[in-house]
Motif scaffolding. Structure first.
Motif, PDB file in Angstrom:
ATOM      1  N   GLU A 323      -3.670   5.247   0.828  1.00  0.00           N
ATOM      2  CA  GLU A 323      -3.146   5.484   2.105  1.00  0.00           C
ATOM      3  C   GLU A 323      -3.854   4.868   3.190  1.00  0.00           C
ATOM      4  O   GLU A 323      -3.087   4.133   4.490  1.00  0.00           O
ATOM      5  CB  GLU A 323      -3.226   7.177   2.420  1.00  0.00           C
ATOM      6  CG  GLU A 323      -2.323   7.601   3.735  1.00  0.00           C
ATOM      7  CD  GLU A 323      -2.182   8.923   3.972  1.00  0.00           C
ATOM      8  OE1 GLU A 323      -1.926   9.374   5.016  1.00  0.00           O
ATOM      9  OE2 GLU A 323      -2.289   9.809   3.152  1.00  0.00           O
ATOM     10  N   ALA A 324      -5.161   4.610   3.041  1.00  0.00           N
ATOM     11  CA  ALA A 324      -5.964   3.908   4.112  1.00  0.00           C
ATOM     12  C   ALA A 324      -5.495   2.407   3.992  1.00  0.00           C
ATOM     13  O   ALA A 324      -5.619   1.682   5.319  1.00  0.00           O
ATOM     14  CB  ALA A 324      -7.431   4.213   3.952  1.00  0.00           C
ATOM     15  N   LEU A 325      -5.354   2.085   2.961  1.00  0.00           N
ATOM     16  CA  LEU A 325      -4.861   0.535   2.756  1.00  0.00           C
ATOM     17  C   LEU A 325      -3.607   0.214   3.576  1.00  0.00           C
ATOM     18  O   LEU A 325      -3.556  -0.726   4.044  1.00  0.00           O
ATOM     19  CB  LEU A 325      -4.786   0.041   1.267  1.00  0.00           C
ATOM     20  CG  LEU A 325      -6.217  -0.150   0.371  1.00  0.00           C
ATOM     21  CD1 LEU A 325      -5.727  -0.430  -1.135  1.00  0.00           C
ATOM     22  CD2 LEU A 325      -6.682  -1.260   1.141  1.00  0.00           C
ATOM     23  N   SER A 326      -2.725   1.245   3.237  1.00  0.00           N
ATOM     24  CA  SER A 326      -1.273   1.063   4.080  1.00  0.00           C
ATOM     25  C   SER A 326      -1.767   0.910   5.549  1.00  0.00           C
ATOM     26  O   SER A 326      -1.054   0.162   6.111  1.00  0.00           O
ATOM     27  CB  SER A 326      -0.315   2.109   3.353  1.00  0.00           C
ATOM     28  OG  SER A 326      -0.233   1.760   2.098  1.00  0.00           O
ATOM     29  N   ASP A 327      -2.250   1.995   5.735  1.00  0.00           N
ATOM     30  CA  ASP A 327      -2.624   2.195   7.459  1.00  0.00           C
ATOM     31  C   ASP A 327      -3.371   0.836   7.709  1.00  0.00           C
ATOM     32  O   ASP A 327      -3.161   0.468   9.111  1.00  0.00           O
ATOM     33  CB  ASP A 327      -3.758   3.439   7.625  1.00  0.00           C
ATOM     34  CG  ASP A 327      -2.848   4.636   7.463  1.00  0.00           C
ATOM     35  OD1 ASP A 327      -1.585   4.472   7.270  1.00  0.00           O
ATOM     36  OD2 ASP A 327      -3.446   5.469   7.179  1.00  0.00           O
ATOM     37  N   ALA A 328      -4.121   0.218   7.013  1.00  0.00           N
ATOM     38  CA  ALA A 328      -4.706  -1.053   7.498  1.00  0.00           C
ATOM     39  C   ALA A 328      -3.900  -2.530   7.378  1.00  0.00           C
ATOM     40  O   ALA A 328      -4.372  -3.577   7.853  1.00  0.00           O
ATOM     41  CB  ALA A 328      -5.973  -1.241   6.525  1.00  0.00           C
ATOM     42  N   GLY A 329      -2.530  -2.155   6.794  1.00  0.00           N
ATOM     43  CA  GLY A 329      -1.485  -3.399   6.839  1.00  0.00           C
ATOM     44  C   GLY A 329      -1.308  -3.891   5.364  1.00  0.00           C
ATOM     45  O   GLY A 329      -0.967  -4.958   5.471  1.00  0.00           O
ATOM     46  N   ASN A 330      -1.843  -3.359   4.482  1.00  0.00           N
ATOM     47  CA  ASN A 330      -1.404  -3.919   3.197  1.00  0.00           C
ATOM     48  C   ASN A 330       0.071  -3.868   3.026  1.00  0.00           C
ATOM     49  O   ASN A 330       0.718  -2.964   3.214  1.00  0.00           O
ATOM     50  CB  ASN A 330      -1.985  -2.946   1.892  1.00  0.00           C
ATOM     51  CG  ASN A 330      -1.743  -3.494   0.403  1.00  0.00           C
ATOM     52  OD1 ASN A 330      -1.957  -4.636   0.383  1.00  0.00           O
ATOM     53  ND2 ASN A 330      -1.629  -2.663  -0.229  1.00  0.00           N
ATOM     54  N   LEU A 331       0.602  -5.057   2.326  1.00  0.00           N
ATOM     55  CA  LEU A 331       2.128  -5.190   2.690  1.00  0.00           C
ATOM     56  C   LEU A 331       2.686  -4.593   1.224  1.00  0.00           C
ATOM     57  O   LEU A 331       4.090  -4.547   1.218  1.00  0.00           O
ATOM     58  CB  LEU A 331       2.130  -6.926   2.487  1.00  0.00           C
ATOM     59  CG  LEU A 331       1.596  -7.668   3.758  1.00  0.00           C
ATOM     60  CD1 LEU A 331       1.918  -9.083   3.653  1.00  0.00           C
ATOM     61  CD2 LEU A 331       2.265  -6.957   4.992  1.00  0.00           C
TER      62      LEU A 331
END
Length: 535
Positions: A323-331
């Motif tokens: 979830e943190a990766l997604s929040d950081a902009g992971n595509l």
């Protein structure tokens, strides 16, 4: 010449030396028969006396004329002596002759003395060194110790300045420690890991495109990024941002992370829950499973110290990272989670660290954080090369406590939190541990500073009330409670100014009322100070 007797008018006429004759070198040994007074003639007595006392010429070649002259002179002298003097002279001469004969006989083995039995000499004990004066202590806490609410009591009180044990009640007998075990865990963590050690959680690259590996470092304080009970905790959001930025830099043409591998190989997850721990400790919110990767101590509500924990803290942490990766902009829209291990040569994409051990101890002790305690002892085991298994805790504890000056070889250590009723450590060993912790020559200030204070802070903030209120602010100690046992261990600055170390355990048929009974006993110790009697 003449000499006058002091007791009579009789005047002796003693012949001169030349009247006796030549100098003589021997004496006769004829034994006289002394006549009784009034018997025999004077001439007979004179002859006998002369025979006894007249010397003979011993030198070879002495002529008979000289001998006769000497004898005549002697006889003439003796004849002029009164009768009483003659008798006395005869008796004296006889005694001298007899004594001489015995002496000669003994010297020539002619006299054999009769052995006389004597008592064997008595060897008397020599007094040893007397001990130094021991003060007579008269202040007893026996009545307080007999409180039925204390169940089976074990207690030790010592004066660390003198090394004296003032009170010991079953002090050498092993007993459950409950959370006073955390004092041992904190000391071992400082001894093995060091005050500056930090748990590290990292993300490394993989040889597989689109894949990163999240490596757990044993940190229970790692947070999702919101409110948390652990001040200054690292966040999953920070870790994900670092990892994504570095991965994008290394893979500009395809920066999406599609797979996250979870590495929890630091220590075995099979040991996550000891069978002696009640399951209610997890569901009621006191303890999480012991694994290398979790967030917020696996609390359902990260802002509350006591909050229910899950069955799978690793999965919760993995989901939090994705979830943190997604929040950081992971595509990537879909990310796969799997389990495996990172390679030793893998490139680090990002890492975060906990607060130092010195700070973590300050977060563990005041409110008795079981999860922090277990993570610390497992990582200490890993640092020693023992693998971080549950079975290695015994060796980790015994070895680690040795640096504190504690001999704990007869103790049983199941865990680092004290949660197991199978832990068995005597009050004497715990008191020895506290003595080492407060030793000013050693570096255990993180533990000392974290100890709850009676009526002031931590788990002692609401205790020592009523009659025990006089000891508020004077007791610095770690509390403990599990089903069937209540404990308290630390030090008290007594009313007389003496600092005393104590360790108290109550177990068996005990309830929550044991806490006030313990407080009363410690207050009694506070009042007695160095006058505390051993009864």
């Amino acid at each position: 010449m003449s000499e006058k007797n002091e007791n009579s008018e009789f005047e002796w006429n003693i012949p001169a030396e030349n009247e006796v004759g030549e100098a003589l070198t021997d004496r006769t040994v004829a034994m006289p028969v002394t006549p009784a007074v009034g018997q025999g003639s004077d001439s007979e007595a004179d002859a006998a006396l002369a025979t006894t006392v007249v010397p003979t010429v011993a030198a070879a070649g002495a002529d008979s004329a000289a001998s006769e002259a000497a004898a005549a002179a002697s006889t003439s002298f003796i004849s002029r002596m009164p009768v009483w003097a003659k008798v006395t002279a005869l008796a004296t001469a006889g005694a001298l002759v007899i004594g001489g004969a015995f002496a000669v006989g003994a010297a020539t083995n002619g006299f054999q003395p009769i052995p006389v039995a004597t008592e064997e000499a008595v060897v008397r004990a020599t007094p040893g060194t007397f001990p130094a004066d021991v003060p007579l202590r008269t202040c007893s806490v026996a009545e307080l110790a007999a409180n039925a609410n204390l169940g089976t009591l074990g207690a030790v009180v010592t004066n660390p300045a003198t090394g004296e044990t003032l009170l010991s009640i079953a002090g050498e007998k092993g007993a459950p420690t409950a959370s006073t075990m955390k004092l041992a865990t904190a000391a071992v963590a400082l001894n093995i890991l060091g005050a500056d050690y930090r748990f590290t959680t990292k993300v490394v690259d993989s040889v597989t495109p689109g894949t990163v590996v999240l490596v757990g470092g044993g940190d229970p304080t790692l947070s999702e990024g919101g409110a948390t009970v652990y001040s200054g905790a690292p966040t999953m959001a920070d870790l994900a941002s670092q990892a994504l930025a570095k991965y994008t830099e290394l893979n500009p043409d395809d920066p999406s992370i599609t797979t996250v591998v979870i590495d929890v190989s630091m220590f075995p997850v099979a040991d996550a829950w000891h069978p002696s721990w009640p399951a209610s400790e997890r569901t009621d919110g006191y303890h999480a499973k012991v694994v290398p990767l979790m967030v917020d101590g696996d609390r359902q509500n990260p802002s509350r110290a006591t909050s229910p924990r899950s069955k799978d803290p690793v999965a919760n942490a993995a989901n939090a990272f994705v979830e943190a990766l997604s929040d950081a902009g992971n595509l990537a829209e879909d990310i796969t989670i799997s389990y495996g291990s990172a390679t030793a040569s893998a490139v680090t994409l990002g890492s975060v660290q906990s607060q130092p051990v010195s700070t973590l101890i300050g977060q563990m002790i005041p409110y008795s954080d079981n999860t922090l305690a277990e993570q610390l002892i497992r990582v200490a085991s890993v640092e020693l090369g023992l693998g971080g298994t549950a079975a290695s805790i015994q060796q980790t504890m015994v070895g680690g406590l040795g640096e504190t000056g504690v001999v704990a070889t007869g103790s049983t250590f199941i865990d680092g939190s004290g949660l197991s009723e199978d832990n068995s450590v005597s009050p004497a060993v715990i008191a020895q541990l506290v003595t080492g912790i407060i030793d000013p020559t050693k570096s255990y200030s993180p533990i000392i500073d974290a100890l709850p204070v009676s009526g002031r802070s931590g788990t002692l903030s609401s205790r020592f009330t009523g009659d025990s209120a006089i000891a508020q602010g004077a007791v610095h100690a770690k509390t403990g409670w599990i089903i069937g046992a209540y404990t308290l261990a630390g030090y008290v600055d007594a009313e007389d100014g003496t600092r005393l170390v104590f360790s108290i355990v109550t177990h068996g048929d005990v309830s929550d009322s044991a806490k006030s009974a313990i407080d009363a006993l410690v207050t009694g110790i506070y009042s007695c100070g160095n006058n505390l009697a051993a009864y």
